[in-house]
Design a protein around this motif. Structure first.
Motif, short mmCIF file in Angstrom:
data_model
loop_
_atom_site.label_atom_id
_atom_site.label_comp_id
_atom_site.label_asym_id
_atom_site.label_seq_id
_atom_site.Cartn_x
_atom_site.Cartn_y
_atom_site.Cartn_z
N GLU A 1 0.08 5.91 -5.76
CA GLU A 1 -0.94 4.90 -5.52
C GLU A 1 -0.99 3.97 -6.72
N SER B 1 0.85 -1.19 0.00
CA SER B 1 0.00 0.00 0.00
C SER B 1 0.88 1.24 0.00
N LYS B 2 0.26 2.37 -0.23
CA LYS B 2 0.97 3.64 -0.16
C LYS B 2 1.47 3.89 1.27
N ASP B 3 0.67 3.49 2.25
CA ASP B 3 1.08 3.62 3.65
C ASP B 3 2.32 2.79 3.93
#
Length: 70
Positions: free
Chosen positions: A66, A34-36
């Motif tokens: 993303e 994920s981007k996180d």
């Protein structure tokens, strides 16, 4: 550190064909869950230590984007 934070190197090499723009040199594309997760890797102590060394000898363009769901 890339593997520790769940990253997978998708592409890496010094011979990328630049068709547009000004970016040149070694290109690396890393996939994270994920981007996180990518941001967690970026802000990790391990990456920041490597970044400090890299900044002494290279200019870098780094982006976190993303991805597209399958």
């Amino acid at each position: 550190a890339i593997k520790k934070y769940g990253g997978k190197v998708l592409a890496r090499g010094a011979v990328a064909d630049r068709l547009e723009g000004d970016v040149d040199g070694i290109v690396m594309m890393i996939e994270f869950e994920s981007k996180d997760a990518a941001n967690t890797f970026y802000h990790s102590e391990e990456y920041q230590a490597a970044k400090t060394v890299r900044e002494e000898c290279a200019d870098t363009d780094l982006m976190i984007a993303e991805g597209v769901a399958e």
